[in-house]
Design a protein around this motif. Sequence first.
Motif, PDB file in Angstrom:
ATOM      1  N   SER A 243       0.816  -1.210   0.000  1.00 22.31           N
ATOM      2  CA  SER A 243       0.000   0.000   0.000  1.00 22.31           C
ATOM      3  C   SER A 243       0.855   1.267   0.000  1.00 22.31           C
ATOM      4  O   SER A 243       1.752   1.422   0.816  1.00 22.31           O
ATOM      5  CB  SER A 243      -0.917   0.022   1.236  1.00 22.31           C
ATOM      6  OG  SER A 243      -1.610   1.251   1.317  1.00 22.31           O
ATOM      7  N   HIS A 244       0.556   2.144  -0.954  1.00 26.13           N
ATOM      8  CA  HIS A 244       1.138   3.493  -0.938  1.00 26.13           C
ATOM      9  C   HIS A 244       0.016   4.516  -1.058  1.00 26.13           C
ATOM     10  O   HIS A 244       0.195   5.617  -1.574  1.00 26.13           O
ATOM     11  CB  HIS A 244       2.188   3.666  -2.040  1.00 26.13           C
ATOM     12  CG  HIS A 244       1.803   3.115  -3.381  1.00 26.13           C
ATOM     13  ND1 HIS A 244       1.828   1.774  -3.681  1.00 26.13           N
ATOM     14  CD2 HIS A 244       1.383   3.736  -4.514  1.00 26.13           C
ATOM     15  CE1 HIS A 244       1.440   1.589  -4.936  1.00 26.13           C
ATOM     16  NE2 HIS A 244       1.165   2.768  -5.457  1.00 26.13           N
ATOM     17  N   MET A 245      -1.157   4.105  -0.563  1.00 21.99           N
ATOM     18  CA  MET A 245      -2.344   4.958  -0.550  1.00 21.99           C
ATOM     19  C   MET A 245      -2.082   6.307   0.099  1.00 21.99           C
ATOM     20  O   MET A 245      -2.597   7.334  -0.344  1.00 21.99           O
ATOM     21  CB  MET A 245      -3.465   4.228   0.211  1.00 21.99           C
ATOM     22  CG  MET A 245      -4.687   5.079   0.522  1.00 21.99           C
ATOM     23  SD  MET A 245      -5.830   4.248   1.653  1.00 21.99           S
ATOM     24  CE  MET A 245      -4.954   4.425   3.215  1.00 21.99           C
ATOM     25  N   ALA A 246      -1.261   6.317   1.144  1.00 21.55           N
ATOM     26  CA  ALA A 246      -1.065   7.536   1.931  1.00 21.55           C
ATOM     27  C   ALA A 246      -0.564   8.708   1.106  1.00 21.55           C
ATOM     28  O   ALA A 246      -0.883   9.861   1.393  1.00 21.55           O
ATOM     29  CB  ALA A 246      -0.090   7.253   3.080  1.00 21.55           C
ATOM     30  N   ALA A 247       0.227   8.423   0.073  1.00 19.55           N
ATOM     31  CA  ALA A 247       0.808   9.507  -0.728  1.00 19.55           C
ATOM     32  C   ALA A 247       0.049   9.761  -2.026  1.00 19.55           C
ATOM     33  O   ALA A 247       0.367  10.702  -2.758  1.00 19.55           O
ATOM     34  CB  ALA A 247       2.267   9.183  -1.054  1.00 19.55           C
ATOM     35  N   LEU A 248      -0.977   8.941  -2.326  1.00 24.35           N
ATOM     36  CA  LEU A 248      -1.636   9.033  -3.632  1.00 24.35           C
ATOM     37  C   LEU A 248      -2.421  10.318  -3.827  1.00 24.35           C
ATOM     38  O   LEU A 248      -2.424  10.899  -4.917  1.00 24.35           O
ATOM     39  CB  LEU A 248      -2.569   7.836  -3.834  1.00 24.35           C
ATOM     40  CG  LEU A 248      -1.914   6.530  -4.283  1.00 24.35           C
ATOM     41  CD1 LEU A 248      -2.977   5.455  -4.467  1.00 24.35           C
ATOM     42  CD2 LEU A 248      -1.128   6.716  -5.571  1.00 24.35           C
ATOM     43  N   SER A 249      -3.128  10.766  -2.802  1.00 23.35           N
ATOM     44  CA  SER A 249      -3.953  11.965  -2.951  1.00 23.35           C
ATOM     45  C   SER A 249      -3.092  13.186  -3.270  1.00 23.35           C
ATOM     46  O   SER A 249      -3.375  13.947  -4.197  1.00 23.35           O
ATOM     47  CB  SER A 249      -4.767  12.208  -1.677  1.00 23.35           C
ATOM     48  OG  SER A 249      -5.559  13.359  -1.779  1.00 23.35           O
ATOM     49  N   GLN A 250      -2.013  13.370  -2.498  1.00 25.31           N
ATOM     50  CA  GLN A 250      -1.125  14.504  -2.749  1.00 25.31           C
ATOM     51  C   GLN A 250      -0.382  14.365  -4.074  1.00 25.31           C
ATOM     52  O   GLN A 250      -0.125  15.348  -4.765  1.00 25.31           O
ATOM     53  CB  GLN A 250      -0.128  14.655  -1.591  1.00 25.31           C
ATOM     54  CG  GLN A 250      -0.762  15.079  -0.278  1.00 25.31           C
ATOM     55  CD  GLN A 250      -1.495  16.404  -0.385  1.00 25.31           C
ATOM     56  OE1 GLN A 250      -0.968  17.379  -0.907  1.00 25.31           O
ATOM     57  NE2 GLN A 250      -2.726  16.434   0.100  1.00 25.31           N
ATOM     58  N   PHE A 251      -0.048  13.122  -4.445  1.00 29.70           N
ATOM     59  CA  PHE A 251       0.577  12.875  -5.746  1.00 29.70           C
ATOM     60  C   PHE A 251      -0.368  13.270  -6.884  1.00 29.70           C
ATOM     61  O   PHE A 251       0.030  13.959  -7.835  1.00 29.70           O
ATOM     62  CB  PHE A 251       0.965  11.397  -5.851  1.00 29.70           C
ATOM     63  CG  PHE A 251       1.020  10.864  -7.250  1.00 29.70           C
ATOM     64  CD1 PHE A 251       1.893  11.400  -8.184  1.00 29.70           C
ATOM     65  CD2 PHE A 251       0.196   9.811  -7.642  1.00 29.70           C
ATOM     66  CE1 PHE A 251       1.936  10.904  -9.491  1.00 29.70           C
ATOM     67  CE2 PHE A 251       0.241   9.317  -8.931  1.00 29.70           C
ATOM     68  CZ  PHE A 251       1.108   9.858  -9.860  1.00 29.70           C
ATOM     69  N   ALA A 252      -1.636  12.859  -6.789  1.00 27.49           N
ATOM     70  CA  ALA A 252      -2.609  13.188  -7.838  1.00 27.49           C
ATOM     71  C   ALA A 252      -2.856  14.692  -7.903  1.00 27.49           C
ATOM     72  O   ALA A 252      -2.997  15.269  -8.997  1.00 27.49           O
ATOM     73  CB  ALA A 252      -3.914  12.435  -7.596  1.00 27.49           C
ATOM     74  N   LEU A 253      -2.904  15.355  -6.743  1.00 28.46           N
ATOM     75  CA  LEU A 253      -3.055  16.811  -6.713  1.00 28.46           C
ATOM     76  C   LEU A 253      -1.865  17.500  -7.375  1.00 28.46           C
ATOM     77  O   LEU A 253      -2.026  18.470  -8.123  1.00 28.46           O
ATOM     78  CB  LEU A 253      -3.179  17.298  -5.265  1.00 28.46           C
ATOM     79  CG  LEU A 253      -4.575  17.323  -4.644  1.00 28.46           C
ATOM     80  CD1 LEU A 253      -4.480  17.668  -3.164  1.00 28.46           C
ATOM     81  CD2 LEU A 253      -5.472  18.325  -5.358  1.00 28.46           C
ATOM     82  N   ASP A 254      -0.682  17.000  -7.090  1.00 25.78           N
ATOM     83  CA  ASP A 254       0.527  17.587  -7.670  1.00 25.78           C
ATOM     84  C   ASP A 254       0.539  17.415  -9.188  1.00 25.78           C
ATOM     85  O   ASP A 254       0.910  18.339  -9.933  1.00 25.78           O
ATOM     86  CB  ASP A 254       1.755  16.909  -7.047  1.00 25.78           C
ATOM     87  CG  ASP A 254       3.029  17.697  -7.286  1.00 25.78           C
ATOM     88  OD1 ASP A 254       3.098  18.858  -6.853  1.00 25.78           O
ATOM     89  OD2 ASP A 254       3.960  17.143  -7.908  1.00 25.78           O
ATOM     90  N   THR A 255       0.108  16.234  -9.646  1.00 20.27           N
ATOM     91  CA  THR A 255       0.034  15.982 -11.090  1.00 20.27           C
ATOM     92  C   THR A 255      -1.024  16.860 -11.736  1.00 20.27           C
ATOM     93  O   THR A 255      -0.842  17.377 -12.850  1.00 20.27           O
ATOM     94  CB  THR A 255      -0.284  14.496 -11.344  1.00 20.27           C
ATOM     95  OG1 THR A 255       0.677  13.682 -10.675  1.00 20.27           O
ATOM     96  CG2 THR A 255      -0.259  14.183 -12.834  1.00 20.27           C
ATOM     97  N   GLN A 256      -2.144  17.049 -11.041  1.00 21.31           N
ATOM     98  CA  GLN A 256      -3.211  17.926 -11.526  1.00 21.31           C
ATOM     99  C   GLN A 256      -2.680  19.342 -11.738  1.00 21.31           C
ATOM    100  O   GLN A 256      -2.973  19.996 -12.745  1.00 21.31           O
ATOM    101  CB  GLN A 256      -4.341  17.922 -10.493  1.00 21.31           C
ATOM    102  CG  GLN A 256      -5.654  18.512 -10.949  1.00 21.31           C
ATOM    103  CD  GLN A 256      -6.680  18.432  -9.837  1.00 21.31           C
ATOM    104  OE1 GLN A 256      -6.559  19.124  -8.817  1.00 21.31           O
ATOM    105  NE2 GLN A 256      -7.691  17.590 -10.001  1.00 21.31           N
ATOM    106  N   LYS A 257      -1.874  19.815 -10.787  1.00 21.11           N
ATOM    107  CA  LYS A 257      -1.283  21.151 -10.904  1.00 21.11           C
ATOM    108  C   LYS A 257      -0.298  21.193 -12.078  1.00 21.11           C
ATOM    109  O   LYS A 257      -0.260  22.156 -12.842  1.00 21.11           O
ATOM    110  CB  LYS A 257      -0.574  21.500  -9.596  1.00 21.11           C
ATOM    111  CG  LYS A 257      -0.095  22.931  -9.495  1.00 21.11           C
ATOM    112  CD  LYS A 257       0.701  23.166  -8.217  1.00 21.11           C
ATOM    113  CE  LYS A 257      -0.142  22.946  -6.965  1.00 21.11           C
ATOM    114  NZ  LYS A 257       0.621  23.250  -5.725  1.00 21.11           N
TER     115      LYS A 257
END
Length: 453
Positions: A243-257
């Motif tokens: 599991s690397h769920m913990a970093a996925l939300s911030q990773f997706a936000l960073d990619t969105q930016k």
Amino acid sequence: MSNTELPEQHSEEHLELSRAEFDRENLSDADIEQIREQREGKEPDGSFMRWVITLFGTGVGAGILFLPINAGSFGFWPLVIATLLIGPMVFLSHRTYARIVSASPVKGLDVLQVITALTGRKRGFASAVLYWLGIYPTVLIYAISITNTLDSFIVNQLGGAQVSRWLLALVAVGVMTGAYAFGKKLTLWLANALVYPLIIALAAVSLYLVPSWDFAGFRSYESSYPVWQGLLLILPVLVFSFSHMAALSQFALDTQKKMDGDVAATEREVSKVELVTAILLVAFTMFFVWSCSLALGADGMDAAREQNVPVLSYLANETDAPFMAWMSPIIAMCAIITSYFGHLLGTEEGTAYLVRSVAPDVAARFSTSTLRWAVNIFVLVTAVLVAVLNPSILDMISVVGGIFVAFLVYIMPALLFAKATAFKHYARRPDTIFVFVLGLVIMGVTVWGMIAG
């Protein structure tokens, strides 16, 4: 997939319809302020490979530290089947979860804010509690692990006297939390700096153990469970270990930016990063698991379980080879540190959201950075206390992985996709259905194990 191949769901008309579903009234003033900061803040934190390495570092810790102890104890064939299954499990489940942010037509919302805006404050709050329970205990697991690993290293490799557990926990957890508190840019850089040598060292140890492999002994080992039951019992620990769920939300936000809010481009980039991450995780971790299982055998793994130490620490203590004695605890500590950073990222996100939900007036008085520091202090105090108490790591892993992570990563996205127009085109996809069914199986096995065990 090229722009000409994009499904019609990504048309402007669909995006406008989807955006209309996001109810701003479900979000607090503090949420709105945080979303504004996320949209207008500094440049993206990470490049393609930097995020691959960060996600790899977040997931690799538990996989190399605890998976061999559990997975190998069920015998040869369950481990063979698990090895074939884990690749699709990791990639499809984490890509599906990341889509909550990456495919959101509204820019700047983290995973909990997307769920709240679409489903209401009550469901958003319930999701936040589950999210917190899936990530925060993992930080505690790594706090216990770093304390036990350091204790074992000082006594067995350095030949020193046993240090007070209070002091050891305070120094170890304090240094890791303090390093993270200086900011995500530094954390990403440090995670990158640690993961590259970690990959090399992990491969070196796996290859070093090859001459000690005993195929005949491992194949003849008879588990007390039939093959199908052994495979089912491995699943909850597999879920936690990769599991690397913990970093996925911030990773997706960073990619969105990085993609300037382009939904299709963000989704493609997230999928590519997740694919490379999953390949690296499976290749390095499962090779290590097989190497340890074949070299140690069931008796060695049972002994490591009894000592409540990572398998690397057990290898360091039991081998006479100086290479293993020094390399093993160093690898274990690097793996713990990189995973600790990744899970602190998610803990900070979840805890801050809960504070904004429970006490919005209090949260509104503080800036985002002040709230971050408060969360870090809370983590430091509680993690030190739990590290001193030293509960069973494998018991914690089974519950966290099989209940909370399984629900959040495997089940929750499918439920959201079925409800919200913004994600309807993902709801009936084979990969979404596969992940959802697997999540139900994993949760069922965990609950059954808790009742029967």
